[in-house]
Structure formats: C-alpha cells, structure tokens
Design an enzyme around this catalytic site. Structure first.
Site, mmCIF file in Angstrom:
data_model
loop_
_atom_site.group_PDB
_atom_site.id
_atom_site.type_symbol
_atom_site.label_atom_id
_atom_site.label_comp_id
_atom_site.label_asym_id
_atom_site.label_seq_id
_atom_site.Cartn_x
_atom_site.Cartn_y
_atom_site.Cartn_z
ATOM 1 C CG ASP A 75 11.570 6.514 28.260
ATOM 2 O OD1 ASP A 75 11.785 6.527 29.484
ATOM 3 O OD2 ASP A 75 10.612 7.098 27.733
ATOM 4 C CB CYS B 61 17.436 25.606 15.932
ATOM 5 S SG CYS B 61 17.923 26.692 17.295
ATOM 6 N NE ARG C 270 -3.824 -2.129 -0.159
ATOM 7 C CZ ARG C 270 -3.730 -3.421 -0.481
ATOM 8 N NH1 ARG C 270 -2.567 -3.938 -0.862
ATOM 9 N NH2 ARG C 270 -4.790 -4.212 -0.428
ATOM 10 C CE LYS D 202 7.139 4.822 30.427
ATOM 11 N NZ LYS D 202 6.749 6.245 30.389
ATOM 12 C CB THR E 192 15.391 16.355 27.584
ATOM 13 O OG1 THR E 192 15.560 15.997 28.953
ATOM 14 C CG2 THR E 192 15.874 15.196 26.720
ATOM 15 C CB CYS F 31 14.884 30.146 16.471
ATOM 16 S SG CYS F 31 16.459 30.029 15.644
ATOM 17 C CB CYS G 16 5.597 14.711 33.353
ATOM 18 S SG CYS G 16 7.019 14.002 34.090
ATOM 19 C CG ASP H 201 8.014 14.891 29.907
ATOM 20 O OD1 ASP H 201 9.245 14.935 30.026
ATOM 21 O OD2 ASP H 201 7.263 14.379 30.750
#
Ligand code: ZN
Length: 263
Positions: free
Chosen positions: A59, A170, A11, A83, A131, A173, A186, A127
């Site tokens: 992770d 970037c 496909r 994970k 990082t 910016c 989080c 998140d």
C-alpha cells in the site's frame, strides 16, 4: 512446532480438518495482500493471528484520521505513518512469528508480477478497477488463486478465482475491462464500518482454506452482501470462453494507472 506454538494454535489444531498438518501448511504459506485499508486490515489481522508464515503487504498510502473508523489494523497514534509499516507493527504485536514484508508502493508492472509469482495466494483488497485488472492479469499469468473483495456504502462482495484450474473464471470474465470504467472516488464515498470487516474476514477464511486445501473454496461464485437487510446473494461464475485475459492469454501489464488504493 514447539510447545508455545502448539498452544497458540491449539484451537486450530483441535479441528480435524486442520490439525497439525494444516497448521504447518499455514506456516509454510506466503500471501500477497494488496491494500492495507478497510479490507486488508481484518484480512491481515486474521492471517497473522492464524500463523500464516509470510505476509507481503502493499500500500502506498499513509494513515489518515478518516481511515480509523474502519481500518482496524491502524491506531490513532499511527496517523501519518505508512499504512504498511503501521500494519506490520500491529501484526508483530499479535504474532511475532509471522514474517511481514511491508511494501510502501503502488505496485504495478514487473514489480506486481514478481510479487504475485512468489505468492501462494493473492488477496485483492484494493478499491479501483485498474488495479484489480492488473492483479487479475498477473494471477492468470502465474496461475495463482485470487481472493477478491470489495465494499462500499452498505454493500460488499467477495469472489474467489482459483486460477490454478484451467476451467476457472477470472475477474475479467466477470467484469470485462473495456477501458470505460468510471472509477468511484474513494475519498467521497461513505463506507459502513463493519462491511469491510465482514468482507475482509471472509477473504481471510477463503485464503486460509486455500492455503490448507480444506473444504470447498468459493471458487466459481460471487457472494454479494446488502448489510442494510443483511441478505447475501450468490451468483455462479462461469469462465468466458472468449475472455481476453484467461481464454486468449492477454496477460501483459498495462501502463500504471493513477489509482487510489485501499478503502
Ligand atoms: Zn477471464
């Protein structure tokens, strides 16, 4: 490609923009995915199903019961596993041809730079700002396309920084790092389950397009989604000629920050 591969990817191959040539480009591709949570889950599922040759998943976290509402690459019996190991098992069941390298680390410094340098496209599924800025600096340094996603509550955003191009903006910016960011915790933020799916799948689409060099990438645009009204907004991004990172070339990695990855 053998007969099974021609069927598996038929496909895609039927699409004139992709064809056998595009599919071969995917097979030759290597994508660095940082964060195997809400965004990294749909992203890595689509990249593996699409036949991207090599995925490097990073992770440091383990699967928790609270992840399962939206991190769809993990299953109930994955609770307690790394994970990246959990994701690798799922991806192998979907497409055993894809080589998945699991990096159960909070990648930073030289390690992050090495992984970025080896990648064709880098997907930021983390998140936290520390990082994100570290990944951006490495992508600027090695001139790699960066596909950045974020999602919290009912809000999502996606941007592409094609740093192979001199005139591209970037991440810095867009969000200058003045060391004053208030990191959202989080662990205490709500997340509407499909928002990470919508943004993560959009990141997958941009990553595949970049690998195959088809269509027009989102480079130079930030898309923002409010899932409560299902309205998308688009903002044009311009390179900041005074940007410390991409204009002035300050791409050195900082000390690893205390972070919490992968919503
Ligand atoms: Zn910049």
């Amino acid at each position: 490609m053998d007969d099974d591969q021609l069927l598996r990817y038929s496909r895609h191959i039927l699409l004139p923009e992709i064809g056998i040539d595009g599919q071969e480009r995917l097979r030759a591709g290597r994508v660095l995915v940082i964060g195997a949570g809400g965004l990294g889950a749909p992203l890595s599922l689509y990249l593996a199903a699409s036949g991207v040759g090599r995925l490097v998943l990073c992770d440091h976290d383990t699967v928790d019961l609270t992840n399962l509402q939206r991190q769809i690459v993990h299953f109930t019996d994955s609770i307690g596993k790394n994970k990246v190991d959990s994701a690798r098992e799922t991806l192998a069941r979907i497409n055993p041809e894809v080589r998945v390298e699991a990096v159960p680390e909070r990648v930073a410094g030289k390690r992050l730079e090495d992984l970025v340098q080896q990648a064709d496209v880098v997907a930021d599924c983390t998140d936290n700002f520390a990082t994100r800025h570290a990944i951006n600096r490495a992508c600027v340094r090695f001139r790699k396309p960066l596909v950045s996603g974020a999602a919290v509550r009912f809000d999502g955003q996606i941007a592409v920084f094609d740093l192979r191009r001199e005139d591209s903006a970037c991440y810095h910016c867009l969000f200058p790092d003045e060391g004053e960011f208030e990191e959202t915790r989080c662990a205490v933020m709500g997340v509407f389950a499909p928002i990470v799916g919508i943004i993560g799948a959009s990141q997958a689409a941009e990553t595949l397009k970049l690998l195959m060099d088809v269509g027009q990438s989102l480079n130079g645009n930030l898309l923002m989604l409010d899932a409560l009204s299902m309205q998308w907004r688009s903002i044009r991004l311009r390179k900041d000629e005074r940007c410390r990172v991409c204009a002035a070339g300050d791409t050195a990695q900082r000390e690893p920050a205390e972070v919490c990855e992968a919503r």
